[in-house]
Design an enzyme around this catalytic site. Structure first.
Site: not given
Ligand code: PMV
Length: 328
Positions: A110, A114, A117-118, A160
């Site tokens: 999805p 958060g 996915s990107s 991420d």
């Molecule tokens: O893009 P998300 O929703 O997976 O959030 C990233 C996590 C944050 O800690 C909010 C931002 C980051 O760069 O780590």
């Protein structure tokens, strides 16, 4: 001599943040895990000068700075980081100017809630184009993906991209990189999706404003978040899932203090807890998005997912993915 293939293919996983989102942007630790949802990307050489990108949600063609929409709302903004990432590989691999590409992506992650996915799209795209050109290097792929992700939100912690590239569960901080974490107990986890898409960059900026307005209070929250992460690491190492659940609830209180929660996320968290979860919290930037709940057993996690679905939201059980980026 490097041989080139006619097609490069790679896949990369989605992620959850178990502890420490937002605070990780300012150098604090976070605990993340890649999960069993993936995006698969294939790359081929394309028409001279054109980079065509097709995903499940958008399609378009870039030629220099011009963009031709094929389909999808917000297609240019969605696809631009992918284009940037692919171009970066062509340049770093000294491909002739005007090398065209055709990139196809399909995903069961999805998006915009958060679950990374990107980041997964960037990691898999860079790897697929590298593979097309004959060579891949995980470290370089991860670094390039972070660079491209900073187009989406300039203060990205990089967490991420790390977890999507290397897989498994990691304890990560900007200064110290990552170390792998093994949980001594099985983790039965459920994702609940509010369906409300968020803008990570805007949420990170709102936290920055809060930090600048009240440095002292923010430092206090940073210290608490760090302590929660360290305790969570011990709880994982010793297999104390009850404590882990409690720490997730404590982490959620900090996210509430940051103002990044949302009434629908709160509703899902309440449902998860009253359906028997040991703990539940937002995962990722917040502002809607997804929540994660931890349960003591498979039956309990099924009950939590059923409770969320009965309230009209989507929910699914997840497993930790150990592979990370797969190039094939
Ligand atoms: O893009 P998300 O929703 O997976 O959030 C990233 C996590 C944050 O800690 C909010 C931002 C980051 O760069 O780590």
């Amino acid at each position: 001599m490097t041989t080139t293939a006619t097609k490069g293919k790679a896949s990369a996983p989605a992620k959850i943040i178990l502890f420490g989102e937002h605070f990780v942007v300012y150098g604090n630790p976070a605990i993340l895990a890649s999960i069993n949802r993936r995006i698969t990307v294939s790359a081929r050489k394309g028409k001279e000068g054109k980079v065509t990108i097709r995903s499940d949600i958008a399609a378009g063609e870039f030629e220099g700075s011009t963009f031709r929409l094929i389909e999808g709302a917000n297609a240019r903004a969605t696809l631009e980081p992918i284009y940037f990432a692919a171009r970066q590989v062509l340049v770093s691999r000294k491909q002739p100017a005007g090398t065209g590409l055709e990139i196809e992506m399909s995903s069961d992650i999805p998006y915009g809630v958060g679950l990374g996915s990107s980041a997964a799209a960037l990691v898999a795209t860079i790897a697929a184009v590298e593979e097309l050109l004959g060579k891949t290097d995980r470290k370089k792929i991860c670094e390039s993906a972070i660079e491209a992700e900073r187009i989406i939100h300039k203060n990205s912690s990089g967490a991420d991209c790390y977890v999507s590239t290397y897989g498994g569960m990691i304890f990560y901080s900007r200064g110290e990189g990552y170390k792998k974490v093994e949980s001594k107990s099985d983790l039965f986890m459920v994702i609940g999706n509010t369906g409300i898409k968020h803008n990570t960059g805007e949420l990170v900026s709102s936290v920055r404003r809060l930090k600048e307005a009240n440095q002292m209070a923010f430092q206090g929250l940073m210290a608490q978040s760090k302590d929660i992460c360290n305790q969570a690491l011990n709880a994982l190492n010793s297999g104390n899932v009850d404590h882990l659940g409690m720490l997730m609830n404590e982490n959620q209180l900090l996210l509430e203090r940051l103002g990044v929660t949302h009434e629908k996320a709160d509703e899902l968290i309440d449902i998860a807890r009253s359906s028997g979860a040991l703990g539940a919290k937002i995962t990722g930037a917040g502002g809607g998005g997804a929540i994660i709940a931890l349960a003591a057993s498979k039956q309990d996690s099924e009950r939590v997912a059923a409770g969320i679905k009965a309230a009209g939201y989507s929910a699914f059980e997840i497993e930790i993915d150990s592979k990370g980026l797969v190039v094939n």
